[in-house]
Design an enzyme around this catalytic site. Structure first.
Site, mmCIF file in Angstrom:
data_model
loop_
_atom_site.group_PDB
_atom_site.id
_atom_site.type_symbol
_atom_site.label_atom_id
_atom_site.label_comp_id
_atom_site.label_asym_id
_atom_site.label_seq_id
_atom_site.Cartn_x
_atom_site.Cartn_y
_atom_site.Cartn_z
ATOM 1 N N GLY A 176 0.805 -1.210 0.000
ATOM 2 C CA GLY A 176 0.000 0.000 0.000
ATOM 3 C C GLY A 176 0.843 1.267 0.000
ATOM 4 O O GLY A 176 0.344 2.372 -0.215
ATOM 5 N N LYS A 214 9.936 2.371 0.176
ATOM 6 C CA LYS A 214 8.826 2.285 1.126
ATOM 7 C C LYS A 214 8.459 3.703 1.546
ATOM 8 O O LYS A 214 9.332 4.448 2.001
ATOM 9 C CB LYS A 214 9.254 1.441 2.343
ATOM 10 N N ARG A 221 14.620 -0.127 0.719
ATOM 11 C CA ARG A 221 14.777 -1.391 1.432
ATOM 12 C C ARG A 221 15.285 -2.467 0.490
ATOM 13 O O ARG A 221 14.893 -2.527 -0.670
ATOM 14 C CB ARG A 221 13.425 -1.789 2.020
ATOM 15 N N ASP A 249 1.197 -11.542 6.633
ATOM 16 C CA ASP A 249 1.726 -10.701 5.557
ATOM 17 C C ASP A 249 3.063 -10.080 5.954
ATOM 18 O O ASP A 249 3.738 -9.493 5.103
ATOM 19 C CB ASP A 249 0.723 -9.600 5.179
ATOM 20 N N ASN A 250 3.435 -10.205 7.210
ATOM 21 C CA ASN A 250 4.722 -9.681 7.652
ATOM 22 C C ASN A 250 5.725 -10.803 7.900
ATOM 23 O O ASN A 250 6.700 -10.611 8.622
ATOM 24 C CB ASN A 250 4.554 -8.844 8.920
HETATM 25 P P1 AMP Z 1 2.119 -3.104 7.966
HETATM 26 O O1 AMP Z 1 1.397 -3.356 9.242
HETATM 27 O O2 AMP Z 1 2.989 -1.900 7.969
HETATM 28 O O3 AMP Z 1 2.850 -4.312 7.511
HETATM 29 O O4 AMP Z 1 0.999 -2.774 6.860
HETATM 30 C C1 AMP Z 1 -0.152 -3.535 6.675
HETATM 31 C C2 AMP Z 1 -0.832 -3.137 5.376
HETATM 32 O O5 AMP Z 1 -1.211 -1.766 5.394
HETATM 33 C C3 AMP Z 1 0.029 -3.304 4.138
HETATM 34 O O6 AMP Z 1 -0.800 -3.689 3.073
HETATM 35 C C4 AMP Z 1 0.574 -1.921 3.929
HETATM 36 O O7 AMP Z 1 0.965 -1.695 2.603
HETATM 37 C C5 AMP Z 1 -0.613 -1.065 4.318
HETATM 38 N N1 AMP Z 1 -0.214 0.281 4.753
HETATM 39 C C6 AMP Z 1 0.435 0.603 5.891
HETATM 40 N N2 AMP Z 1 0.629 1.923 5.978
HETATM 41 C C7 AMP Z 1 0.117 2.473 4.866
HETATM 42 C C8 AMP Z 1 0.002 3.808 4.348
HETATM 43 N N3 AMP Z 1 0.475 4.853 5.017
HETATM 44 N N4 AMP Z 1 -0.603 3.972 3.161
HETATM 45 C C9 AMP Z 1 -1.093 2.930 2.476
HETATM 46 N N5 AMP Z 1 -1.024 1.659 2.899
HETATM 47 C C10 AMP Z 1 -0.433 1.424 4.079
HETATM 48 MG MG MG Z 2 3.535 -5.334 6.287
#
Ligand code: AMP
Ligand code: MG
Length: 499
Positions: free
Chosen positions: A96, A117, A180, A256-257
């Site tokens: 995202g 990122k 990254r 997903d992480n």
């Molecule tokens: P994360 O917890 O950082 O691994 O993110 C979980 C999901 O939310 C992933 O699909 C990320 O790409 C999306 N995401 C996190 N922060 C943002 C943001 N600021 N804008 C768009 N998507 C985000």
């Molecule tokens: Mg993530």
């Protein structure tokens, strides 16, 4: 006179993910930012990737790592994936706020993703702005590079820039972009994405891609997908053991992480424990403590079971056979984890021989550390200075325990055990110092760095911390401030994703 033109090729790209079918990703360019400024370039990593640090930190290089210019050979795309977030199924996640520029082959012949990122919105942004705030970018830079210096598999930070723009979180914050580097950005959730759609062809293509990149041994097996699943499980068991052994708490172990390559990925509200407690949680979004320190091994098992489920169509045509195969693979995990952890904790305690009660001996120390709020990192580090024959050397480690007597009876048991080994203090202490770090990215230091950068655009503390953490197993008197636990008023109780 021969005036050499500046090299126009910034990255010797050699892309493979971009060759996969369109339903694996969305092709798009990063969104430009107003006024990019380089915070830090990881010169050693750049060189390892065959990149020229000078070119990368030139104005044109900065245009690239800020997303303002797409370099030659890049095929920018955002990857599609799904995942279980805190146990809840989310069928569509995806990058995202990240864009894969492409892949390069490093000096060891390993293919590595170059990803931005914080590079703007993508079709997977949902409600998000696609951006990253400076604080989380610095945290990922610091903790990721610290992990690398500790020798723990991880994605890496190649560079960070500020964008000259603000991002709106609870407050307005300076924006930043992280470059990254990963062995790949394929996640457990990438497999889930296709499995949930019943897209067997894509699952097979993805598995073949992953085997080619990360598990080439599996390609020589007569059951390559089973072999790959086994290998992913083994790597994760190793990885989580390494986390536990340094007191690292990932914070958001959603599927997903979890990297399919076995690297630590997606540093969000992560932290290293100061005083030891098994239930430690830092993440502000983890109210129930799902991803607490002591839960991490079990959560990895859970995530791997999810992965195994996605493999069913690849394992056998007959569903019962496939389920039995998947179950067999997943049942290996607890023993693999236990073995990796035990091997590591033995080394931390200076034990070379294996004895049945080693786990119990280690647990005895941890229990006392927990009861006495002893600092995790320093307890093990100071244990390196203790003699197997002389309890007068215990002072420095004893004083980490609220009730120092809590250490004494354990130390007696430990000494008895050490004296059954064929070793000397010198030899053992040297070996222990190589596995018990003196320096970890302590939360209060990370917060201090972020505060200076965010509030005063002062990156000196950040750069200093980065150089201190580059040699985590070396004691240097001038680094004393960085090895000490936080004073009570410095203790950080929560960390935030900032997303
Ligand atoms: P994360 O917890 O950082 O691994 O993110 C979980 C999901 O939310 C992933 O699909 C990320 O790409 C999306 N995401 C996190 N922060 C943002 C943001 N600021 N804008 C768009 N998507 C985000
Ligand atoms: Mg993530």
């Amino acid at each position: 006179m021969n005036i050499q033109a500046k090299p126009s090729v910034f990255f010797p790209f050699n892309n493979s993910y971009a060759r996969l079918p369109d339903r694996f990703f969305a092709r798009l360019k990063p969104s430009p930012v107003r006024a990019p400024k380089l915070i830090r370039l990881n010169g050693a990593l750049a060189e390892h990737l065959g990149l020229d640090p000078e070119t990368l930190s030139s104005p044109e290089g900065i245009e690239i790592i800020s997303g303002n210019r797409v370099p030659e050979g890049a095929e920018p795309l955002s990857m599609a994936y799904a995942g279980h977030q805190f146990g809840n199924w989310v069928p569509q996640l995806g990058d995202g706020r990240a864009i894969l520029l492409g892949e390069v082959i490093d000096q060891n012949g390993v293919r590595r993703d170059i990803q931005l990122k914080g590079s703007g919105q993508t079709p997977y942004s949902r409600m998000g702005d696609g951006r990253a705030a400076l604080g989380p970018v610095l945290r990922e830079f610091i903790v990721g590079e610290a992990m690398a210096a500790l020798g723990i598999p991880t994605t890496r930070a190649l560079a960070a820039v500020t964008t000259g723009e603000q991002v709106a979180r609870e407050q307005l914050l300076p924006g930043a972009v992280l470059t990254r580097v990963a062995q790949s950005h394929v996640r457990v959730g990438t497999f889930q994405f296709f499995a949930a759609r019943g897209d067997e062809e894509a699952l097979r293509l993805l598995a073949d891609h992953v085997i080619g990149r990360h598990y080439s041994d599996a390609s020589r097996s007569d059951r390559p997908y089973r072999a790959m699943l086994d290998a992913v499980i083994a790597r994760q068991a190793q990885l989580i053991a390494r986390w536990q052994l340094v007191g690292f708490i990932h914070g958001v172990m959603n599927t997903d992480n979890m990297s399919i390559a076995g690297e630590t990925i997606d540093y969000g509200p992560c932290a290293f424990m100061d005083s030891y407690h098994p239930e430690t949680v830092y993440s502000s979004i983890d109210q129930a403590g799902r991803y607490a320190y002591s839960n991490q091994p079990g959560i990895a098992h859970w995530n791997l079971a999810v992965l195994a489920q996605t493999f069913l169509p690849l394992l056998a045509e007959d569903e019962d056979v496939a389920v039995a195969e998947a179950q067999e693979a997943i049942n290996e995990y607890p023993e693999l984890f236990k073995a990796a952890y035990l091997e590591g904790i033995r080394a931390k305690l200076g034990l070379v021989q294996e004895r049945d009660d080693d786990a119990d001996l280690a647990q005895g120390l941890l229990n006392r550390m927990g009861e006495n709020k002893a600092d995790f990192t320093l307890t093990f580090r100071r244990l390196c200075d203790v003699s197997a024959v002389d309890s007068s050397t215990d002072g420095a480690v004893r004083e980490l325990f609220e009730d120092p007597a809590g250490f004494d009876d354990w130390a007696e048991r430990w000494r008895e055990r050490l004296n059954q080994e064929d070793s000397s203090d010198d030899r053992r202490q040297l070996a222990m110092r190589a596995v018990n770090p003196a320096l970890i990215p302590r939360n209060h230091l990370v917060e201090e760095v972020i505060k200076a950068a965010t509030e005063a655009e002062d990156f000196t503390p950040f750069n200093t911390l980065m150089s201190v953490l580059a040699s985590p197993y070396e004691d240097k008197p001038e680094h004393d401030r960085y090895s000490r636990p936080p004073r009570p008023e410095q203790v950080v109780h929560q960390t935030f994703c900032g997303t």
